[in-house]
Write a protein that holds these residues in place. Structure first.
Motif, short mmCIF file in Angstrom:
data_model
loop_
_atom_site.label_atom_id
_atom_site.label_comp_id
_atom_site.label_asym_id
_atom_site.label_seq_id
_atom_site.Cartn_x
_atom_site.Cartn_y
_atom_site.Cartn_z
N THR A 15 -10.06 0.67 11.09
CA THR A 15 -9.83 -0.22 9.94
C THR A 15 -8.65 0.21 9.08
O THR A 15 -8.31 -0.48 8.12
N ALA A 16 -8.01 1.33 9.40
CA ALA A 16 -6.89 1.81 8.58
C ALA A 16 -5.75 0.78 8.59
O ALA A 16 -5.64 -0.03 9.52
N SER A 17 -4.92 0.82 7.55
CA SER A 17 -3.80 -0.14 7.47
C SER A 17 -2.73 0.23 8.50
O SER A 17 -2.67 1.36 8.99
N ASP A 18 -1.86 -0.74 8.78
CA ASP A 18 -0.74 -0.48 9.70
C ASP A 18 0.10 0.69 9.19
O ASP A 18 0.59 1.51 9.97
N ALA A 19 0.30 0.74 7.86
CA ALA A 19 1.15 1.78 7.29
C ALA A 19 0.53 3.16 7.52
O ALA A 19 1.23 4.12 7.89
N GLU A 20 -0.79 3.25 7.34
CA GLU A 20 -1.45 4.55 7.58
C GLU A 20 -1.36 4.92 9.06
O GLU A 20 -1.08 6.06 9.43
N LEU A 21 -1.58 3.92 9.91
CA LEU A 21 -1.56 4.21 11.35
C LEU A 21 -0.15 4.54 11.84
O LEU A 21 0.01 5.28 12.81
N ALA A 22 0.85 4.04 11.13
CA ALA A 22 2.23 4.39 11.50
C ALA A 22 2.44 5.90 11.29
O ALA A 22 3.14 6.56 12.08
N LEU A 23 1.81 6.46 10.25
CA LEU A 23 1.94 7.90 10.01
C LEU A 23 1.19 8.69 11.10
O LEU A 23 1.67 9.72 11.57
N VAL A 24 0.03 8.17 11.48
CA VAL A 24 -0.73 8.83 12.56
C VAL A 24 0.11 8.79 13.85
O VAL A 24 0.25 9.79 14.57
N HIS A 25 0.69 7.63 14.09
CA HIS A 25 1.52 7.46 15.30
C HIS A 25 2.70 8.44 15.31
O HIS A 25 3.03 9.02 16.35
N HIS A 26 3.29 8.61 14.14
CA HIS A 26 4.44 9.51 14.04
C HIS A 26 4.04 10.93 14.45
O HIS A 26 4.75 11.60 15.20
N LEU A 27 2.89 11.35 13.97
CA LEU A 27 2.39 12.69 14.34
C LEU A 27 2.10 12.77 15.84
O LEU A 27 2.51 13.72 16.51
#
Ligand SMILES: CC(C)(COP(=O)(O)OP(=O)(O)OC[C@H]1O[C@@H](n2cnc3c(N)ncnc32)[C@H](O)[C@@H]1OP(=O)(O)O)[C@@H](O)C(=O)NCCC(=O)NCCS
Length: 350
Positions: A15-27
């Motif tokens: 349920t996290a936002s796209d913006a939060e998941l973009a940070l996860v993706h970056h890691l």
């Protein structure tokens, strides 16, 4: 840096936002580049699709470690538990910290949080994988008091090195098998009407070596098999499964499956290959592997590397793969540690 003040917070990847998941993706991308420096990155959309479509029988708890400005993630830990009748004491755990933040206690903090999740969920044994290219993982697991339960390699075939005559010989030899066995293909979504027998076919994977891992057989329902396949398809990948069926009884005897994502056109991943014990030593494994390679080369010309993961103790599979020219590409190990032991370690003072 005093890393003990850095925030470690949980995030619901579904349920996290796209913006939060973009940070996860970056890691994820940075850590993947450390493990697989030669490989192209995975596009954000693929990870996003996978995180958003986690099957309901798989529970995933995610913790992210924030940098000092709280603008990026510098580490993460994940606990996965699977709701099945069996393997109720298992929690599958991953943890990673960016190289520049290692050896400062973050791994230990993460492990403590992950072990608390496992304990709360009644999971007394944690399985944690390490990668040969990052020795820090093994050093960490030794320190925690874990035991290596299964060692393996990702083996890779460079199709430019494939002996086409050998492939043709295997296909020719299989012609005599065709009286007794039918070779069939599922391309994309498994047919609803065959899900039951496909779930039964997946049982063959329980016969692969488990080393000293204290795991039990996994039994997936037809619906769970469908959900597991969706995890591949939602990323935009092609998923092909070749199977052999015993003509006399109509029973499925074995299968092999591959996934290919157009975003990484040179790479093909071969997931499962299995033949039930009563059908072994007749050439069905060779037939499946050869027929799949033949199809891949004809229909997916950009593919150059075929990768598959095998336990080092899987003599039968390794023999076929070595004959085809697969070579060790990277090593990995699966460790196990009692949750109580991980908690004890995490609670010791630095
Ligand atoms: C494994 C990993 C998460 C450890 O993170 P970390 O923040 O460096 O770990 P910590 O600083 O909390 O170290 C915990 C203990 O492991 C030991 N340790 C960690 N890395 C080590 C290394 N490279 N060599 C020797 N010991 C090591 C530490 O000395 C510490 O021991 P102590 O409790 O006696 O002080 C990190 O190295 C990593 O991200 N590796 C890549 C991903 C990976 O391999 N994951 C597999 C999970 S085990």
């Amino acid at each position: 840096m005093n890393t003990s003040t850095l925030a470690i917070e949980s995030l619901d990847l579904k349920t996290a936002s796209d913006a939060e998941l973009a940070l996860v993706h970056h890691l994820f991308s940075k850590m993947r580049a450390e493990r697989q420096p030669d490989d192209p990155p995975i596009p954000f959309e693929e990870n996003l699709a996978r995180w958003r479509s986690q099957p309901p029988f798989i529970q995933l708890t995610f913790y992210g470690v924030w940098n000092p400005n709280h603008t990026a993630l510098i580490g993460r830990g994940t606990v996965v538990t699977v709701s099945l009748e069996e393997n109720r004491r298992l929690a599958q755990v991953e943890l990673e910290v960016l190289p520049e933040y290692r050896r400062q206690g973050l791994g230990k903090r993460l492990l403590g949080l992950l072990a608390e999740v496992a304990e709360r969920e009644g999971r007394s044994l944690m399985l944690i994988g390490t990668h040969g290219r990052i020795p820090a993982g093994e050093a960490f697991m030794e320190r925690v008091g874990g035991h290596k339960g299964l060692e393996g390699h990702t083996n890779q075939l460079d199709l430019r090195d494939l002996d086409r005559d050998l492939l043709q010989r295997w296909l020719d030899q299989a012609a005599s098998l065709a009286d007794d066995f039918e070779l069939g293909l599922w391309e994309g979504e498994y047919p609803e009407s065959q899900l039951e027998e496909i779930a039964a076919l997946y049982e063959v994977m329980n016969s692969q070596p488990r080393g000293t891992l204290q795991t039990e057989d996994f039994h997936f329902t037809p619906e769970q098999v469908r959900q597991l396949q969706q995890q591949i398809l939602v990323t935009g990948a092609d998923h092909w499964t070749l199977y052999v069926r015993d003509r006399a009884t109509g029973a499925l005897a074995g299968f092999t499956d591959v996934a290919w994502n157009p975003s990484r056109p040179e790479l093909l991943s071969q997931g499962n290959t299995g033949v039930f014990p009563q059908y072994r030593h007749r050439g069905l494994g060779r037939w499946l592997k050869a027929a799949m390679l033949d199809k891949v080369m004809r229909e997916r010309p950009p593919v150059r590397f075929v990768r598959t993961h095998n336990a080092d103790s899987n003599a039968a599979m390794l023999r076929i793969n070595h004959e085809l020219g697969f070579k060790p590409y990277s090593s990995s190990a699966m460790w196990q540690v009692e949750t109580a032991r991980a908690l004890d370690y995490a609670r010791t003072m630095r």
